[in-house]
Write a protein that holds these residues in place. Structure first.
Motif, PDB file in Angstrom:
ATOM      1  N   ALA A  74      -7.294  15.162   0.090  1.00  0.00           N
ATOM      2  CA  ALA A  74      -7.055  13.839   0.689  1.00  0.00           C
ATOM      3  C   ALA A  74      -5.895  13.876   1.681  1.00  0.00           C
ATOM      4  CB  ALA A  74      -6.759  12.821  -0.401  1.00  0.00           C
TER       5      ALA A  74
ATOM      6  N   ASP B 115      -1.025  16.805   5.181  1.00  0.00           N
ATOM      7  CA  ASP B 115       0.325  17.205   5.584  1.00  0.00           C
ATOM      8  C   ASP B 115       0.506  18.721   5.572  1.00  0.00           C
ATOM      9  OD1 ASP B 115       0.165  15.845   2.774  1.00  0.00           O
ATOM     10  OD2 ASP B 115       1.495  17.568   2.542  1.00  0.00           O
TER      11      ASP B 115
ATOM     12  N   MET C 200      -7.385   9.705  -9.372  1.00  0.00           N
ATOM     13  CA  MET C 200      -6.076   9.072  -9.176  1.00  0.00           C
ATOM     14  C   MET C 200      -5.952   7.797 -10.002  1.00  0.00           C
ATOM     15  SD  MET C 200      -3.170   9.395  -7.864  1.00  0.00           S
ATOM     16  CE  MET C 200      -3.280  10.664  -6.610  1.00  0.00           C
TER      17      MET C 200
ATOM     18  N   LEU D 124      -0.901   1.206   0.559  1.00  0.00           N
ATOM     19  CA  LEU D 124      -2.109   0.470   0.161  1.00  0.00           C
ATOM     20  C   LEU D 124      -3.324   1.010   0.909  1.00  0.00           C
ATOM     21  CD1 LEU D 124      -0.538  -3.105   0.005  1.00  0.00           C
ATOM     22  CD2 LEU D 124      -0.814  -1.409  -1.826  1.00  0.00           C
TER      23      LEU D 124
ATOM     24  N   SER E  54      -6.715   4.015   0.567  1.00  0.00           N
ATOM     25  CA  SER E  54      -7.896   4.096  -0.295  1.00  0.00           C
ATOM     26  C   SER E  54      -7.475   4.285  -1.761  1.00  0.00           C
ATOM     27  CB  SER E  54      -8.812   5.230   0.157  1.00  0.00           C
ATOM     28  OG  SER E  54      -8.135   6.468   0.107  1.00  0.00           O
TER      29      SER E  54
ATOM     30  N   TRP F 133       3.261  -2.472  -1.271  1.00  0.00           N
ATOM     31  CA  TRP F 133       4.040  -2.365  -0.021  1.00  0.00           C
ATOM     32  C   TRP F 133       3.323  -1.418   0.917  1.00  0.00           C
ATOM     33  CZ3 TRP F 133       6.915   1.845   2.147  1.00  0.00           C
ATOM     34  CH2 TRP F 133       7.726   1.494   3.226  1.00  0.00           C
ATOM     35  N   ASN F 134       3.238  -1.799   2.187  1.00  0.00           N
ATOM     36  CA  ASN F 134       2.448  -1.014   3.137  1.00  0.00           C
ATOM     37  C   ASN F 134       3.085  -1.089   4.519  1.00  0.00           C
ATOM     38  OD1 ASN F 134      -0.039   0.525   3.246  1.00  0.00           O
ATOM     39  ND2 ASN F 134      -0.802  -1.020   4.665  1.00  0.00           N
TER      40      ASN F 134
ATOM     41  N   ARG G 142      -1.183  -6.288   4.476  1.00  0.00           N
ATOM     42  CA  ARG G 142      -2.463  -6.269   3.766  1.00  0.00           C
ATOM     43  C   ARG G 142      -2.545  -7.507   2.880  1.00  0.00           C
ATOM     44  NH1 ARG G 142      -5.201  -1.116   3.189  1.00  0.00           N
ATOM     45  NH2 ARG G 142      -4.999  -0.325   5.296  1.00  0.00           N
TER      46      ARG G 142
ATOM     47  N   LEU H 211       2.257   6.210  -3.490  1.00  0.00           N
ATOM     48  CA  LEU H 211       0.968   6.744  -3.017  1.00  0.00           C
ATOM     49  C   LEU H 211       0.940   6.748  -1.499  1.00  0.00           C
ATOM     50  CD1 LEU H 211      -1.767   5.562  -5.522  1.00  0.00           C
ATOM     51  CD2 LEU H 211      -1.533   7.843  -4.535  1.00  0.00           C
TER      52      LEU H 211
ATOM     53  N   THR I  51       8.080   8.886   5.801  1.00  0.00           N
ATOM     54  CA  THR I  51       8.092   8.779   4.335  1.00  0.00           C
ATOM     55  C   THR I  51       8.826   9.945   3.665  1.00  0.00           C
ATOM     56  OG1 THR I  51       5.980   9.937   3.997  1.00  0.00           O
ATOM     57  CG2 THR I  51       5.871   7.554   4.396  1.00  0.00           C
TER      58      THR I  51
ATOM     59  N   VAL J 283       3.016  10.271  -7.092  1.00  0.00           N
ATOM     60  CA  VAL J 283       1.746  10.993  -6.934  1.00  0.00           C
ATOM     61  C   VAL J 283       1.442  11.182  -5.451  1.00  0.00           C
ATOM     62  CG1 VAL J 283       0.449  10.636  -9.077  1.00  0.00           C
ATOM     63  CG2 VAL J 283       0.695   8.733  -7.493  1.00  0.00           C
ATOM     64  N   GLY J 284       2.463  10.929  -4.605  1.00  0.00           N
ATOM     65  CA  GLY J 284       2.280  11.106  -3.161  1.00  0.00           C
ATOM     66  C   GLY J 284       2.464  12.566  -2.801  1.00  0.00           C
TER      67      GLY J 284
ATOM     68  N   ASP K 151       3.864  14.139 -10.326  1.00  0.00           N
ATOM     69  CA  ASP K 151       2.718  15.046 -10.213  1.00  0.00           C
ATOM     70  C   ASP K 151       2.891  15.987  -9.039  1.00  0.00           C
ATOM     71  OD1 ASP K 151       0.022  15.935 -10.910  1.00  0.00           O
ATOM     72  OD2 ASP K 151      -0.535  15.079  -8.966  1.00  0.00           O
TER      73      ASP K 151
ATOM     74  N   HIS L  79       0.502  18.944  -9.918  1.00  0.00           N
ATOM     75  CA  HIS L  79      -0.327  18.445  -8.800  1.00  0.00           C
ATOM     76  C   HIS L  79      -1.811  18.400  -9.196  1.00  0.00           C
ATOM     77  CE1 HIS L  79      -0.491  17.989  -4.168  1.00  0.00           C
ATOM     78  NE2 HIS L  79      -1.486  17.324  -4.743  1.00  0.00           N
TER      79      HIS L  79
ATOM     80  N   SER M 230      -5.359  14.084  -8.967  1.00  0.00           N
ATOM     81  CA  SER M 230      -6.777  14.002  -8.648  1.00  0.00           C
ATOM     82  C   SER M 230      -7.165  15.182  -7.781  1.00  0.00           C
ATOM     83  CB  SER M 230      -7.126  12.683  -7.968  1.00  0.00           C
ATOM     84  OG  SER M 230      -6.642  12.644  -6.665  1.00  0.00           O
TER      85      SER M 230
HETATM   86  P1  NDP Z   1      -4.690   6.451   3.166  1.00  0.00           P
HETATM   87  O1  NDP Z   1      -4.495   7.069   4.498  1.00  0.00           O
HETATM   88  O2  NDP Z   1      -5.987   5.779   2.848  1.00  0.00           O
HETATM   89  O3  NDP Z   1      -3.557   5.367   2.929  1.00  0.00           O
HETATM   90  C1  NDP Z   1      -2.224   5.572   3.243  1.00  0.00           C
HETATM   91  C2  NDP Z   1      -1.541   4.208   3.168  1.00  0.00           C
HETATM   92  O4  NDP Z   1      -0.133   4.415   3.285  1.00  0.00           O
HETATM   93  C3  NDP Z   1      -1.986   3.275   4.305  1.00  0.00           C
HETATM   94  O5  NDP Z   1      -2.286   2.013   3.756  1.00  0.00           O
HETATM   95  C4  NDP Z   1      -0.769   3.260   5.215  1.00  0.00           C
HETATM   96  O6  NDP Z   1      -0.541   2.045   5.903  1.00  0.00           O
HETATM   97  C5  NDP Z   1       0.363   3.489   4.240  1.00  0.00           C
HETATM   98  N1  NDP Z   1       1.526   4.058   4.933  1.00  0.00           N
HETATM   99  C6  NDP Z   1       1.560   5.153   5.722  1.00  0.00           C
HETATM  100  N2  NDP Z   1       2.810   5.350   6.195  1.00  0.00           N
HETATM  101  C7  NDP Z   1       3.566   4.350   5.688  1.00  0.00           C
HETATM  102  C8  NDP Z   1       4.938   4.012   5.809  1.00  0.00           C
HETATM  103  N3  NDP Z   1       5.779   4.721   6.573  1.00  0.00           N
HETATM  104  N4  NDP Z   1       5.377   2.916   5.165  1.00  0.00           N
HETATM  105  C9  NDP Z   1       4.529   2.165   4.418  1.00  0.00           C
HETATM  106  N5  NDP Z   1       3.216   2.434   4.254  1.00  0.00           N
HETATM  107  C10 NDP Z   1       2.744   3.521   4.886  1.00  0.00           C
HETATM  108  O7  NDP Z   1      -4.352   7.575   2.085  1.00  0.00           O
HETATM  109  P2  NDP Z   1      -4.880   7.704   0.581  1.00  0.00           P
HETATM  110  O8  NDP Z   1      -4.665   6.417  -0.121  1.00  0.00           O
HETATM  111  O9  NDP Z   1      -6.230   8.312   0.565  1.00  0.00           O
HETATM  112  O10 NDP Z   1      -3.875   8.840   0.026  1.00  0.00           O
HETATM  113  C11 NDP Z   1      -2.476   8.611   0.001  1.00  0.00           C
HETATM  114  C12 NDP Z   1      -1.751   9.894  -0.341  1.00  0.00           C
HETATM  115  O11 NDP Z   1      -1.935  10.224  -1.702  1.00  0.00           O
HETATM  116  C13 NDP Z   1      -2.222  11.154   0.384  1.00  0.00           C
HETATM  117  O12 NDP Z   1      -1.732  11.215   1.702  1.00  0.00           O
HETATM  118  C14 NDP Z   1      -1.635  12.233  -0.483  1.00  0.00           C
HETATM  119  O13 NDP Z   1      -0.318  12.519  -0.066  1.00  0.00           O
HETATM  120  C15 NDP Z   1      -1.605  11.586  -1.872  1.00  0.00           C
HETATM  121  N6  NDP Z   1      -2.567  12.230  -2.780  1.00  0.00           N
HETATM  122  C16 NDP Z   1      -2.106  12.869  -3.889  1.00  0.00           C
HETATM  123  C17 NDP Z   1      -2.970  13.492  -4.763  1.00  0.00           C
HETATM  124  C18 NDP Z   1      -2.485  14.129  -6.018  1.00  0.00           C
HETATM  125  O14 NDP Z   1      -3.269  14.767  -6.712  1.00  0.00           O
HETATM  126  N7  NDP Z   1      -1.239  13.959  -6.391  1.00  0.00           N
HETATM  127  C19 NDP Z   1      -4.423  13.499  -4.517  1.00  0.00           C
HETATM  128  C20 NDP Z   1      -4.806  12.770  -3.340  1.00  0.00           C
HETATM  129  C21 NDP Z   1      -3.904  12.184  -2.511  1.00  0.00           C
HETATM  130  P3  NDP Z   1      -1.502   1.463   7.065  1.00  0.00           P
HETATM  131  O15 NDP Z   1      -2.497   0.580   6.365  1.00  0.00           O
HETATM  132  O16 NDP Z   1      -0.606   0.702   7.960  1.00  0.00           O
HETATM  133  O17 NDP Z   1      -2.128   2.649   7.748  1.00  0.00           O
END
Ligand code: NDP
Length: 308
Positions: free
Chosen positions: A67, A70, A95, A140, A142, A161-162, A166, A193, A200, A221-222, A247, A271, A274
């Motif tokens: 997902a 980076d 997740m 916020l 997926s 918080w996003n 939202r 997340l 970030t 979990v980010g 995680d 890690h 998910s």
């Molecule tokens: P998405 O791209 O769907 O969502 C990311 C969200 O974060 C968006 O709503 C975005 O806002 C918001 N965002 C981005 N930058 C900022 C910021 N500077 N301040 C506030 N909000 C921000 O990603 P997913 O939900 O699919 O996944 C999120 C993360 O989860 C992945 O990038 C990964 O790092 C982590 N992950 C971890 C896993 C694990 O096993 N531990 C497995 C899978 C993922 P906006 O709506 O404005 O774009």
């Protein structure tokens, strides 16, 4: 039409089986048995080193097998090649399970009872209703939205918080840097997340912990580099934070002498919150390839400017 899978070997067979059954017209190859690299048009990979990409002159799309993206050096991916991240039900469900487990374990004092058991202590703690606790999710997207939807079923108060505003039913939402502090002020459990971006990196730091209610808990979990490790230990030792469930760490694997291992109020998993599941991910990836073949827009393409 050739696809090369260069990712987790343990799950390669699941991918290959799906493509053999549902897309026999596509030549699905598994690294290192890649054949002539000059024929590869689609690459499914976790990491894509610049030198390797240079060996794929016909590459049309790079699919991240996870997902997050980076780990991919975007400067090494030619501008005309879209990078697609993995958005699939298997990752989302995993997740949702992990975060629900973490929040419920915190809510129902399971970490305290683990310590009590080790010391043969029978000590019932108060059981407040879920509605007495507020869980806040940073990011916020997926995953963040799916986690909040499931946590709502338990009756927790919810905040999110996003970056951009939202509206989510049953969730008090906050957006942007200006609203970070008011968001944090009400979170008993904070879930990170967020994707890892320059904005970030290091966001889970002393200042952020100080803005949480005293005794709040953190679930990260980010990505590991979002957390300032020394600030977390300081916040735990001062009582500002009660516990942390991590995680993700920096680096991964977490070195054997890292203070998180021995800290009584830090719980670490390797890690695994998910993982991409071939059964649910392969149909989505194949549909994206079919879109590309039909000349239609791909879904889940990474915005290089935003970095996620
Ligand atoms: P998405 O791209 O769907 O969502 C990311 C969200 O974060 C968006 O709503 C975005 O806002 C918001 N965002 C981005 N930058 C900022 C910021 N500077 N301040 C506030 N909000 C921000 O990603 P997913 O939900 O699919 O996944 C999120 C993360 O989860 C992945 O990038 C990964 O790092 C982590 N992950 C971890 C896993 C694990 O096993 N531990 C497995 C899978 C993922 P906006 O709506 O404005 O774009």
């Amino acid at each position: 039409m050739s696809i090369l899978y260069r990712s987790d070997a343990a799950r390669a067979a699941g991918w290959a089986n799906y493509f053999a059954q549902h897309a026999p017209d596509l030549d699905f190859r598994i690294w290192p048995d890649a054949g002539d690299l000059k024929e590869v048009e689609y690459l499914i990979a976790w990491q894509a080193p610049a030198g390797f990409l240079a060996e794929l002159p016909k590459l049309k799309v790079l699919f991240s097998s996870g997902a997050g993206i980076d780990h991919v050096d975007l400067s090494a991916v030619p501008a005309h090649i879209p990078l697609v991240r993995m958005v699939e039900p298997g990752i989302i469900n995993g997740m949702v399970e992990y975060v629900s487990l973490a929040v419920l374990a915190l809510h129902r004092d399971f970490f305290d009872y683990m310590a009590h058991k080790a010391n043969h202590v029978w000590d019932p703690l108060e059981v407040p209703p879920a509605s007495a606790r507020t869980v806040g999710v940073m990011g916020l997207g997926s995953l963040g939205c799916a986690v909040l939807e499931r946590l709502a079923a338990f009756g927790f108060k919810l905040r999110g918080w996003n970056r951009s505003p939202r509206t989510l039913e049953g969730v008090e939402t906050f957006a942007g840097a200006d609203q970070l502090q008011p968001f944090l002020a009400g979170c008993d459990v904070l879930i990170c997340l967020l994707p890892l971006t320059p904005a970030t990196k290091g966001i889970l730091n002393r200042e952020l912990f100080a803005a949480l209610p005293k005794g709040a808990a953190l679930v990260n979990v980010g990505r590991g580099p979002q957390l300032v490790d020394a600030d977390l230990i300081e916040a735990l030792d001062s009582g500002q934070l009660s516990r942390a469930i991590l995680d993700v760490t920096e680096p991964e694997p977490l070195p054997a002498d890292h203070p998180f291992w021995a800290h009584p109020r830090v719980f670490v998993t390797p890690h695994v919150a998910s993982m991409t599941q071939p059964e649910s991910a392969a149909p989505i990836l194949l549909e994206n390839i079919r879109r590309d073949q039909r000349g239609e827009a791909l879904r889940d393409v990474v915005d290089r400017g935003r970095g996620y």
